[in-house]
Scaffold this active site. Structure first.
Site: not given
Lengths: 98, 486
Positions: B79, B154, B178
């Site tokens: 990420k 997310s 997330s």
């Protein structure tokens, strides 16, 4: 709770943010709606309850702290590599003294 | 479908038998990214050169007779709010669009030391603030089951990369769901570890008392292998825990003995879509057949978790994001007449709408006159929520709830209503507030071929129990490989 335009401007100043007048109007509507939902917390009885700031904090003991020994850290060059502006090994900002 | 679906064990076995090389595995995944990512938009940065070079070095080591490492040759996606030295790390934000991390996160260092090949950095909601990736400054990622739907957020790009075979495993961050929400929306496994189990060093801070780094994978065995590599104490993170991690990869197939599963039945009916409720009942049937006892539990303050979270997280964020001022790194506006204006205009132009909203909310809730009513109140309700879970874990080993109340929603469906978006997180935020581990388990598909998932929670540092129960669910569900749109 309804929030006023003046309050929102004050918070924006505290947070170092800027909003256009148009943004402010939309913002106030959404912000008030969120606050209204959050207000539900006021109905929870927290008499005599201690706050929690870290859920696992009680288990972080002194043994976890590293010993106070100086280690190599970033070189100046590396620390400055992402700076928008730098000069003589320092971050450069606009003049603040008149 | 013609996309790579190798497991970590299969890669290890193939390398051992010299059926393929690390370079070949890497090349296969880079090719998949090249072919599919224009539509999926899982990646913000792909690193083909460094990935191939790294794979070649690993092949040389194997040729020289060196032993296989835990993740030798395994393509991994990271990420974009986790620092990777020398590689752009944007956090999905305009304000860091040109930021090149001068150091790597501890989790990334450990992955590389374990032989992993990092293929790129994945898209996410700006600074982890969102449930759909629609808050990324670089546009949303697409759900590989239906390109008109969100992948969840997310860590949406990480979930897409794993689901679509662009990487074997991926890492995300989980502050309020997330890792788990995108895992659920994309039909993969996602684990949020106990706070302190995995070092946060090099994870760009959003809400420091809630942030965790966690793995996403296509099987429980892979998830366990990925957790094993990154778990453990790190002197560079004061909040990382000193205890030794369990052996997560062993004994997953052992029988579930004396295992009690708790379900807050009354809390998972209202507002939960029928397919998700059915998934919960399928999971309960499977666990009962595997020998678990099921009992109802009460979590009286679960309903307050979302409000608690949306005070505490923005408060911490408003403090953490004060560092973005156009001085030390990142974007700086060119239109200002003095230093104060430079801060304001840089931040106004560099942050997206949701990040500004949370900074404002946090600044408000911490400001003079409101601190007691908001931040302090939320911190006390957090204590009550922790007490609820302590009482539950005195009776049961794991808790079963949905991951998300609905399957993946349409792109644009909730963007104009921030509160509706926040309510997506109703079942994921409690684990962060309480500091406990939680795992999202794929549980089937809707008639429209969208993934549905269930979530398991256990007491602090009981990741192994979660993996163990999830493994049994995986066997019971025996899901067929997904039919993807790309």
């Amino acid at each position: 709770m309804a929030i006023t335009l003046e309050e929102v401007r004050h918070i924006a100043r505290l947070a170092n943010l800027q909003f256009s007048e148009e943004e402010l109007q939309a913002f106030i509507v959404q912000f008030s709606k969120i606050l209204e939902h959050i207000e539900q917390l006021s109905q929870v009885d927290t008499q005599g309850v201690e706050p929690t700031y870290h859920a696992v904090a009680g288990k972080i003991d002194r043994e976890n702290a590293r010993s106070d020994v100086i280690h190599a850290s970033f070189l100046q060059e590396k620390a400055l590599m992402n700076a928008p502006e730098s000069e003589e090994g320092q971050f450069r900002v606009p003049k603040v003294i008149r | 479908m013609g996309y790579p679906r190798l497991s970590i064990a299969e890669i290890r076995e193939g390398l051992r038998r010299k059926q393929f090389s690390c370079v070949e595995i890497t090349q296969q995944h880079l090719k998949r990214i090249e072919e599919a990512d224009a539509r999926l938009k899982a990646f913000l940065t792909v690193t083909p050169e460094s990935a191939r070079a790294r794979a070649a070095v690993l092949d040389q080591a194997l040729a020289a007779g060196e032993p296989l490492l835990p993740l030798t040759g395994v393509p991994i996606a990271i990420k974009d709010n986790i620092c990777t030295q020398g590689v752009r790390t944007t956090c999905g934000s305009r304000i860091l669009s040109n930021y090149v991390a001068p150091y790597s996160a501890t989790a990334v260092e450990r992955l590389e030391a374990a032989g992993a090949v990092i293929v790129g950095k994945t898209n996410c909601d700006e600074f982890g603030m969102g449930s759909s990736t629609e808050n990324s400054a670089f546009g949303p990622s697409r759900n590989p089951f239906d390109l008109e739907r969100v992948p969840g957020g997310s860590s949406g790009g990480s979930a897409v990369a794993v689901a679509a075979g662009e990487a074997v495993g991926a890492f995300g961050s989980d502050t309020g769901g997330s890792v788990r929400t995108p895992a659920a929306f994309c039909g993969v496994y996602g684990l949020k570890p106990t706070y302190g189990r995995v070092s946060r060093y090099g994870l760009v801070a959003y809400s420091s008392s809630l942030d965790t780094i966690g793995p996403l994978a296509r099987s429980v065995a892979d998830l366990a292998e990925l957790l094993q590599v990154i778990a453990g104490h790190d002197p560079r993170d004061m909040t990382s825990h000193g205890s030794a991690p369990d052996r997560y990869t062993s004994g997953l197939d052992a029988a579930l003995r004396n295992h009690r599963v708790g379900v807050p039945f009354s809390l998972i009916e209202e507002g939960v879509e029928a397919e998700t409720r059915r998934a919960i009942h399928r999971a309960l049937d499977a666990l009962e057949r595997a020998g678990c006892a099921v009992e109802e539990i009460a979590l009286p303050h679960l309903a307050n978790a979302i409000d608690t979270y949306y005070l505490i997280a923005p408060c911490e964020a408003s403090s953490n994001l004060a560092r973005y001022d156009g001085v030390k790194y990142g974007y700086r506006s060119e239109h200002f007449s003095n230093l104060g204006e430079m801060y304001q205009i840089t931040r106004a132009g560099g942050f997206g709408a949701e990040v500004r909203r949370r900074i404002m909310l946090g600044t408000f809730a911490l400001s003079s006159g409101y601190y007691d009513a908001y931040f302090l109140k939320a911190s006390k309700v957090r204590t009550l929520l922790i007490q609820d879970f302590q009482a539950a874990f005195a009776r049961v080993n794991t808790i079963l709830i949905p991951t998300a109340p609905t399957p993946a929603f349409k792109i644009g469906e909730k963007t104009s209503d921030p509160l509706a978006m926040y309510l997506t997180d109703v079942f994921t935020v409690p684990a962060n507030l309480v500091g406990i581990p939680a795992l999202s388990v794929p549980a089937g598909y809707t008639p429209d071929n969208l993934p549905v998932a269930v979530q398991l929670l256990a007491n602090q540092f009981h990741e192994k129990a979660l993996l163990h129960v999830a493994w049994h669910l995986e066997q019971a569900f025996a899901l067929k490989p997904a039919a993807l749109a790309v």
